[in-house]
Every structure is written in C-alpha cells, then in structure tokens.
Design a protein around this motif. Structure first.
Motif, PDB file in Angstrom:
ATOM      1  N   ASP A   1       0.563   1.051   8.407  1.00 26.40           N
ATOM      2  CA  ASP A   1      -0.279   0.392   7.467  1.00 26.40           C
ATOM      3  C   ASP A   1      -0.846  -0.752   8.023  1.00 26.40           C
ATOM      4  OD1 ASP A   1      -0.813  -1.369   5.198  1.00 26.40           O
ATOM      5  OD2 ASP A   1       1.070  -1.364   4.161  1.00 26.40           O
ATOM      6  N   LEU A   2      -2.289  -0.799   8.063  1.00 23.89           N
ATOM      7  CA  LEU A   2      -3.215  -1.476   8.632  1.00 23.89           C
ATOM      8  C   LEU A   2      -3.275  -2.990   8.019  1.00 23.89           C
ATOM      9  CD1 LEU A   2      -5.926   0.946   9.952  1.00 23.89           C
ATOM     10  CD2 LEU A   2      -4.271  -0.158  11.384  1.00 23.89           C
TER      11      LEU A   2
ATOM     12  N   HIS B   1     -13.561  15.782   8.524  1.00 24.12           N
ATOM     13  CA  HIS B   1     -15.155  16.049   8.445  1.00 24.12           C
ATOM     14  C   HIS B   1     -15.802  16.396   9.736  1.00 24.12           C
ATOM     15  CE1 HIS B   1     -13.976  14.419   4.374  1.00 24.12           C
ATOM     16  NE2 HIS B   1     -13.966  13.091   5.030  1.00 24.12           N
TER      17      HIS B   1
ATOM     18  N   MET C   1      -1.713   6.479   5.711  1.00 20.73           N
ATOM     19  CA  MET C   1      -0.591   6.126   4.923  1.00 20.73           C
ATOM     20  C   MET C   1       0.277   7.118   4.478  1.00 20.73           C
ATOM     21  SD  MET C   1      -0.620   2.725   4.587  1.00 20.73           S
ATOM     22  CE  MET C   1       0.746   2.519   3.289  1.00 20.73           C
TER      23      MET C   1
ATOM     24  N   ASP D   1       0.746  -1.168  -0.116  1.00 14.85           N
ATOM     25  CA  ASP D   1      -0.073   0.001  -0.050  1.00 14.85           C
ATOM     26  C   ASP D   1       1.014   1.263   0.156  1.00 14.85           C
ATOM     27  OD1 ASP D   1      -2.209  -1.410  -0.037  1.00 14.85           O
ATOM     28  OD2 ASP D   1      -2.827  -1.192   2.027  1.00 14.85           O
TER      29      ASP D   1
ATOM     30  N   MET E   1      -7.405   5.582   8.801  1.00 14.98           N
ATOM     31  CA  MET E   1      -7.373   5.835   7.540  1.00 14.98           C
ATOM     32  C   MET E   1      -7.747   7.082   7.071  1.00 14.98           C
ATOM     33  SD  MET E   1      -8.619   1.784   6.680  1.00 14.98           S
ATOM     34  CE  MET E   1      -7.827   1.652   5.023  1.00 14.98           C
TER      35      MET E   1
ATOM     36  N   CYS F   1     -13.729   6.851   7.603  1.00 11.82           N
ATOM     37  CA  CYS F   1     -14.532   7.279   6.553  1.00 11.82           C
ATOM     38  C   CYS F   1     -14.160   7.032   5.283  1.00 11.82           C
ATOM     39  CB  CYS F   1     -14.429   8.957   6.638  1.00 11.82           C
ATOM     40  SG  CYS F   1     -15.639   9.717   5.332  1.00 11.82           S
TER      41      CYS F   1
HETATM   42  C1  LIG Z   1     -10.417   7.202  -0.088  1.00 13.40           C
HETATM   43  S1  LIG Z   1      -9.315   7.840   1.228  1.00 13.40           S
HETATM   44  C2  LIG Z   1     -10.117   8.496   2.512  1.00 13.40           C
HETATM   45  C3  LIG Z   1      -9.510   9.424   3.381  1.00 13.40           C
HETATM   46  C4  LIG Z   1     -10.129  10.077   4.427  1.00 13.40           C
HETATM   47  N1  LIG Z   1     -10.604   9.314   5.357  1.00 13.40           N
HETATM   48  C5  LIG Z   1     -11.528  10.920   3.926  1.00 13.40           C
HETATM   49  O1  LIG Z   1     -12.524  10.585   4.364  1.00 13.40           O
HETATM   50  O2  LIG Z   1     -11.226  11.551   2.902  1.00 13.40           O
HETATM   51  C6  LIG Z   1      -8.407   6.369   1.660  1.00 13.40           C
HETATM   52  C7  LIG Z   1      -7.529   6.557   2.902  1.00 13.40           C
HETATM   53  O3  LIG Z   1      -7.078   5.468   3.347  1.00 13.40           O
HETATM   54  C8  LIG Z   1      -5.853   5.193   3.840  1.00 13.40           C
HETATM   55  N2  LIG Z   1      -5.207   3.792   3.737  1.00 13.40           N
HETATM   56  C9  LIG Z   1      -5.462   2.843   2.857  1.00 13.40           C
HETATM   57  N3  LIG Z   1      -4.881   1.961   2.883  1.00 13.40           N
HETATM   58  C10 LIG Z   1      -4.242   1.790   4.217  1.00 13.40           C
HETATM   59  C11 LIG Z   1      -3.749   1.094   5.080  1.00 13.40           C
HETATM   60  N4  LIG Z   1      -3.115  -0.185   4.508  1.00 13.40           N
HETATM   61  N5  LIG Z   1      -3.348   1.501   6.376  1.00 13.40           N
HETATM   62  C12 LIG Z   1      -3.809   2.590   6.814  1.00 13.40           C
HETATM   63  N6  LIG Z   1      -4.455   3.422   6.149  1.00 13.40           N
HETATM   64  C13 LIG Z   1      -4.678   3.210   4.713  1.00 13.40           C
HETATM   65  C14 LIG Z   1      -5.096   6.017   2.958  1.00 13.40           C
HETATM   66  O4  LIG Z   1      -3.894   6.783   3.579  1.00 13.40           O
HETATM   67  C15 LIG Z   1      -6.101   7.147   2.350  1.00 13.40           C
HETATM   68  O5  LIG Z   1      -6.053   8.266   2.957  1.00 13.40           O
END
Ligand SMILES: C[S@@+](CC[C@H](N)C(=O)[O-])C[C@H]1O[C@@H](n2cnc3c(N)ncnc32)[C@H](O)[C@@H]1O
Length: 214
Positions: free
Chosen positions: A101-102, A70, A83, A20, A64, A121
């Motif tokens: 990284d989850l 929001h 990330m 990721d 994430m 979200c």
């Molecule tokens: C679609 S964005 C949403 C961001 C935010 N939550 C929002 O509402 O705008 C997806 C988010 O998930 C996080 N993400 C994706 N894969 C991840 C992982 N394996 N571990 C932690 N965070 C992750 C990314 O950093 C990214 O900011």
C-alpha cells in the motif's frame, strides 16, 4: 522542506479515506480504459524501448498494477506492485509480485538502481503522497532509466485525490509533470496526448529519464 508547498489544503485528500486495503479487497479482473487507449500504452512502452522487443532484456516495475500491464510483448522481468494479490497473480506478464500500500508507506520495496523502467497506468491519481512515491521510483531506477506515467479521464472518484478531480483533464499532464519535478532525480518531464482526436478514452503520458551516471 514542504514538498507540497503551494498546493491547496486538502488537494491530496479523498472522499473515502478508509484504508485502501478495504476498497481494493474485491478482485477486479476488468480493463479500466478502452482498447485504443490500451494500445496507446503498449505503443508508448515499445517506443521507449522498455518492452520485450527492447535491444536488451529489461527489468521493469509496474506500480499500482493489476492483472494486465499493457505491454505489446512483456519485458524479460516485470515486477508488479499493487493492492490485490489475486489480480497480481492473474497477471501473465509478471515475474515478481508485491502487495504493498503506497498510501500507507510510499517507499518502493526494491533496492537502489535495480530497474530499467518504472511504469504506472491510470493510477497516479490515487496517490496521497505522490511526490514521495515518485522520489522512491527515482531511487529504484538505474541512471538513464525511464519513468512512464499514463492516465485517462476515468477513475474511482471516491479514491482519487480531490485535486485530481477538480483539475481539468487537459491539465492533468501539467500536474503530474510538476509532481515528478518535485520528486527530483529526473530530467524535465515530457507531457503528451497519445491518442488521436475522436471517440474513445484519451490517453496522456508523462515520461522522464532518471538522471545520473552509472
Ligand atoms: C484503476 S486500477 C489500474 C490497474 C492497472 N494499472 C491497469 O492499468 O489496469 C488502480 C490500481 O491501483 C492500485 N492501487 C490503488 N491504491 C493503491 C495503493 N495505495 N498502493 C498500491 N497500489 C494501489 C490498485 O491495486 C489497482 O490495481
């Protein structure tokens, strides 16, 4: 015990199984849902009493996360985990930032019972081990604390798990509720469509309360 018993093989796999860190390296200072859906997220957090207008100061974990969380008014303490360090650095509501990284490690690097709420979200669909992540969300929540997962009908399709992509959008709530049930530690999850019918991004929520006494 197999936490994922009954889910078809490959349900939590993705088209893009590269690390990721590669996909999320470029910073994306964008919004992933429209203004109406964003307002619905803020309204949910206000209704749950976990934002800056709560009766007492709240410590919230935004899992994430990116550059926006929001909240109508940010909670007193907001830990953002995601990330991309630059996106988290640009989040004006954040008081602590964790790059983690989850999917590589589904544990949440916070102490037991240390937050009043965990929110996530438009991102639960990217988790390859969502039950372990939600179980650890339960661990870091204080008893009576709130879990609030929100999602719409958009995603990065190569990074969303295959099972999410083949599940009709009106059934994602049932799927997420089942993940929270299997995680354990929560009361019965509540699924709701938070946006009215009409044009624009839909916004669903799954909320649950951490069981146990302080
Ligand atoms: C679609 S964005 C949403 C961001 C935010 N939550 C929002 O509402 O705008 C997806 C988010 O998930 C996080 N993400 C994706 N894969 C991840 C992982 N394996 N571990 C932690 N965070 C992750 C990314 O950093 C990214 O900011």
């Amino acid at each position: 015990m197999d936490l994922y018993a009954g889910f078809p093989d490959g349900f939590f796999s993705r088209a893009d199984e590269s690390p990721d860190a590669v996909f999320y390296r470029p910073e994306r200072l964008v919004t992933h849902i429209d203004d109406r859906a964003i307002a619905a997220v803020g309204a949910l957090y206000a209704e749950l009493g976990i934002d800056g207008d709560a009766v007492r100061p709240m410590r919230v974990l935004d899992l994430m996360s990116s550059w926006v969380s929001h909240f109508r008014t940010p909670p007193a303490e907001l830990v953002v985990l995601g990330m991309n360090a630059a996106e988290l650095a640009a989040n004006p509501a954040a008081t602590e930032r964790i790059v983690h990284d989850l999917n590589a490690d589904p544990s949440v690097p916070l102490p037991d019972g240390s937050v009043d709420a965990v929110v996530c979200c438009v991102s639960v669909d990217y988790l390859t081990r969502p039950i372990e992540v939600l179980a650890d969300a339960a661990r870091v929540l204080r008893p009576g604390g709130v879990l609030a997962l929100t999602f719409s009908n958009r995603c990065f399709p190569t990074k969303a798990v295959r099972g999410w992509l083949v599940t009709p959008e009106g059934r994602h709530g049932d799927l997420v509720a089942e993940l929270a049930r299997r995680a354990g530690g929560f009361g019965e999850p509540v699924v709701a469509l938070r946006t009215p019918p009409g044009p624009g991004d839909p916004l669903w929520s799954v909320t649950a309360v951490r069981e146990g006494s302080a």
